[in-house]
Design a protein around this motif. Structure first.
Motif, short mmCIF file in Angstrom:
data_model
loop_
_atom_site.label_atom_id
_atom_site.label_comp_id
_atom_site.label_asym_id
_atom_site.label_seq_id
_atom_site.Cartn_x
_atom_site.Cartn_y
_atom_site.Cartn_z
N THR A 547 -31.49 -22.07 37.51
CA THR A 547 -31.08 -23.21 37.44
C THR A 547 -29.82 -23.73 36.44
OG1 THR A 547 -32.24 -23.29 35.30
CG2 THR A 547 -33.56 -24.07 37.47
N GLU A 548 -29.21 -22.96 35.74
CA GLU A 548 -28.23 -22.90 35.01
C GLU A 548 -27.64 -21.63 34.32
OE1 GLU A 548 -28.90 -26.06 31.98
OE2 GLU A 548 -28.91 -24.62 30.30
N VAL A 556 -23.00 -24.88 28.29
CA VAL A 556 -23.44 -24.70 29.97
C VAL A 556 -22.10 -24.42 30.68
CG1 VAL A 556 -24.71 -25.81 31.61
CG2 VAL A 556 -25.40 -25.95 29.55
N LYS A 559 -24.67 -25.75 36.05
CA LYS A 559 -25.86 -26.29 36.32
C LYS A 559 -26.17 -26.05 37.99
CE LYS A 559 -27.51 -29.29 32.84
NZ LYS A 559 -28.76 -28.75 32.46
#
Length: 774
Positions: A547-548, A556, A559
């Motif tokens: 998912t990330e 992050v 994503k």
């Protein structure tokens, strides 16, 4: 005033000592001026070291990001694997215990905060001692110089020549270190250098940096290190292997006590505290930090994650760059796996196919509507020993190297969906003889008629009526029925649909008449992804294991949003679900595997029993179970006669051999699933399911009823009505002739009493209630 004496020394030794003194003068000049001066003329130096001047060296050392271990997490944030080339977790100086900082400075460079890049006293002492010993017997490097050496080794990335140069026992290497050290001291604070040093240093036993060392040897974080722990770790950096406490406890204790004594001498701690700590044992609480997917409880899911990310060009222009980021970037990889599902999958596969069997069992679980991969399991664990493998049989070839296995009749679902999409009613019947001979040119591909003048004679492995409809033909998996159905749909649309639903590695070579019988090699994950499309009412979502990903600072980097496309109209998918749920409902092939939730599915068995499948799903989870025979060389062969899961298979099938794997896993996770049901096919929005009510007026009730039920309608007797049609015969139906209904809808039949209807007031009243006409 003391003097250096040369009396009695050989001329060569005298010259060597003079050379050392000159070299020290050079070093002093470098430190004082901050500039490099030529050293090629220094006595006795040029023969053993580089010939260029220090001026030719870079003035600054590039301090790249240190390699750090990456964590792979499950959907809930639990670490399921760590990946690294160097087991390291960077921590800021404020997260390292003050005692640890004091210990390392005391033993390695106690004047660190007072001198510059070079500890002149220590360097002079080391130079003279080494000359007297005839080699490098004592180190005089400051912490900054040591950091330079460690940095050069780390950034060599396995380059043997670069590592040799960084470790070379020579004064030339010392001068190179010094030049870089001066630059570091100009650019960075002492605290930055000490922090970098503690994060770079190797502490032995595979632990790089103070945080990994604290966790490995004592099971604590660097900020929680106590005196005896800090003293032990501080002592390790001089010779991590010689003092490795897990192998050389006695030597490690001696070295630890040297550090404690040095701290007492420098009044960092009291002598009493030092003596008390010396009397205590090492206090090890070794915690291994497994490296790689082989140590994970989700081995092949982890492997799939790595391979999936390695294919992402956003993570690096080359495979090498992507691998460096994944294994050295200190990433946090958040995945979709649910360990509850994974454990259920592991247990189900292990119960039915043993690791030493000449067979492979596999199960893939995927969530409809998101593509989230919830678990991957296979019977052979990851490894090099007997009964182990590094081939991932559960995923497509590009992610696991295994070629896959033929899926058998599970491919019939693509033909079924295409038929419904082409307005072929679920109640339409097709001949299904035991053996069928067809001309191959009667089939059409995306390029037109199939180019062959040969005939093909497929056979049934199951029995059914002579001309089943789509419900019966699918639920009983009748081969000749589907061959005739495929003639009607053509091969092109089912082939395209299979690709759109996740079987992306299908080539045009798979456009052959036997497509419907499942002749293309596939993986469990592909089949689970495809059938999840039916469960999601025609919404196909690419399989998504991640998912990330975030960097070491928690930022992050990327994503991975779900990638979904509607590839089937939802009513078509609902119709497929309605047909396939009969396979798992009472009386179906896989009824024994009913998980306690509404479920649908399809069995698959290859003609020679090389592989058997069951692909099933609830509205919120799809799974594909497979058992395939393999010989000792890993090539496919029949399951017949093989010992699989503790029993000999004299015959095998999708329902009896692969089905129980699916059933055990789904029964285990059923309590975790939301209680929802499939959407029943609508009679108003599915063109292919809307069936024209035929004319039945004038037929006997029994004949009319049989005709309508044959089309899938529910028939109700509406009683007797006035009609000119012969007495006892059907007068009309409601809805009437030409109406369009869905399978399962009700048609009411009205029977004539033989008396014509008369106008109001002039005879009998019409006792019928229908509005149709005969």
């Amino acid at each position: 005033m003391s003097r250096t004496r040369f009396d009695g020394l050989p001329p060569g030794k005298v010259a060597s000592h003079l050379g050392v003194m000159l070299l020290v003068a050079v070093v002093l000049g470098v430190v004082v001026s901050g500039l490099a001066i030529p050293f090629a003329g220094v006595l006795g130096f040029s023969a053993r070291n580089v010939s260029e001047s220090v001026d030719d060296l870079p003035q600054e050392l590039e301090t790249e990001q240190l390699p750090q271990r990456t964590e792979v997490q499950d959907a809930e944030g639990k670490t399921i694997a760590t990946l690294y080339d160097q087991n390291r977790v960077n921590v800021p100086l404020r997260q390292i215990s003050r005692t640890m900082v004091e210990a390392i400075v005391a033993i390695e460079d106690f004047r660190f905060y007072q001198h510059g890049a070079l500890d002149l006293k220590g360097t002079l002492r080391a130079l003279l001692t080494n000359q007297a010993a005839g080699g490098v017997a004592q180190g005089g490097s400051s912490i900054t110089q040591q950091l330079v050496k460690l940095t050069l080794i780390t950034q060599a990335e396995g380059d043997k020549e670069a590592i040799r140069a960084a470790k070379e026992d020579s004064y030339g290497r010392k001068l190179r270190e010094l030049r870089y050290a001066i630059a570091l001291e100009k650019r960075h604070s002492k605290d930055w250098i000490l922090e970098r040093y503690l994060n770079t240093a190797y502490f032995g036993d595979g632990a790089y940096g103070i945080q990994a060392a604290a966790q490995h040897f004592f099971g604590v974080n660097a900020k929680d290190l106590k005196l005896r722990q800090a003293a032990l770790l501080a002592g390790l950096v001089q010779s991590p292997e010689a003092y490795n406490p897990t192998r050389n406890a006695a030597q490690a204790k001696v070295r630890r006590d040297v550090v404690l004594e040095r701290m007492a001498q420098l009044s960092v701690i009291s002598q009493a505290d030092a003596d008390k700590a010396k009397d205590r044992k090492l206090g090890l609480h070794v915690q291994e930090q497994p490296n790689g997917c082989v140590n994970s409880e989700a081995q092949f899911f982890c492997d799939y994650v790595v391979r999936w990310l390695m294919a992402d060009p956003a993570l690096g222009a080359t495979e090498q760059e992507r691998k460096r980021l994944i294994f050295n970037g200190g990433l946090t990889i958040k995945t979709t796996v649910d360990l509850r599902y994974q454990k259920a999958a592991n247990a189900a596969v292990a119960a039915h196919v043993y690791k030493d069997d000449q067979a492979i069992g596999g199960l893939a679980l995927i969530e409809p509507g998101t593509g989230n991969v919830k678990g991957l399991a296979q019977s052979r664990p990851m490894g090099k020993k007997k009964g182990e493998t590094f081939l991932n049989y559960t995923v497509p070839t590009r992610y696991g190297d295994a070629a896959g296995f033929q899926p058998g009749s599970t491919f019939k679902a693509f033909v079924l969906a295409s038929a419904i999409n082409q307005d072929i009613p679920l109640t339409q019947r097709f001949p299904a003889p035991q053996t069928l001979t067809v001309n191959l040119r009667d089939f059409t591909t995306c390029d037109g008629p199939y180019q062959s003048s040969e005939t093909w004679s497929p056979k049934n492995s199951t029995s059914a009526s002579a001309a089943p409809n789509l419900y019966e033909g699918t639920q009983k998996s009748v081969n000749t029925f589907f061959v005739n159905l495929e003639k009607a749909t053509g091969i092109c649309e089912p082939w395209k649909l299979a690709r759109e639903m996740g079987i992306t590695e299908l080539t045009k070579a798979a456009q052959v008449p036997s497509f419907t019988l499942g002749i293309a090699d596939v993986s469990p994950l592909e089949m689970a992804e495809a059938y999840a499309t039916f469960a999601a009412q025609g919404l196909h979502c690419d399989a998504r294991p991640v998912t990330e990903i975030a960097d070491a600072q928690g930022n992050v980097l990327k994503k991975y949003e779900k990638q979904c496309t509607q590839v089937l109209a939802s009513p078509v998918a609902n119709a497929v679900n309605d047909v396939l749920r009969g396979v798992v409902s009472s009386g179906g092939f896989a009824a024994a595997q009913y998980p306690g939730q509404p479920a649908a599915g399809k069995t698959g068995t290859t003609s020679d029993n090389k592989a058997v499948w069951f692909v099933g799903y609830t509205p919120n989870l799809a799974g594909a179970a497979m058992v395939a025979g393999v010989n000792p060389q890993g090539h496919p062969e029949s399951l017949d006669g093989k010992a699989v899961g503790g029993r000999t298979l004299y015959s095998s099938s999708g329902s009896t051999t692969a089905g129980p794997i699916w059933g055990d896993a789904f029964k285990a996770v059923a309590p975790l699933l939301d209680d929802v049901d499939f959407t029943r096919p609508s009679s108003s929005d599915v063109r292919g399911l809307l069936i024209t009510v035929p004319a039945v007026s004038g037929k006997s009730y029994d004949d009319a009823k049989a005709t309508l039920e044959g089309l899938g309608f529910t028939v109700v007797n509406g009683g007797t009505v006035d009609s000119a049609v012969g007495q006892g015969l059907v007068a009309y139906s409601a809805p009437g002739t030409g109406a369009r209904l869905a399978s399962g809808d009700t048609v009411t039949l009205y029977v004539s009493d033989g008396t014509p209807k008369v106008k109001k007031g002039k005879g009998k009243k019409n006792k019928g209630h229908g509005n149709g006409r005969g």
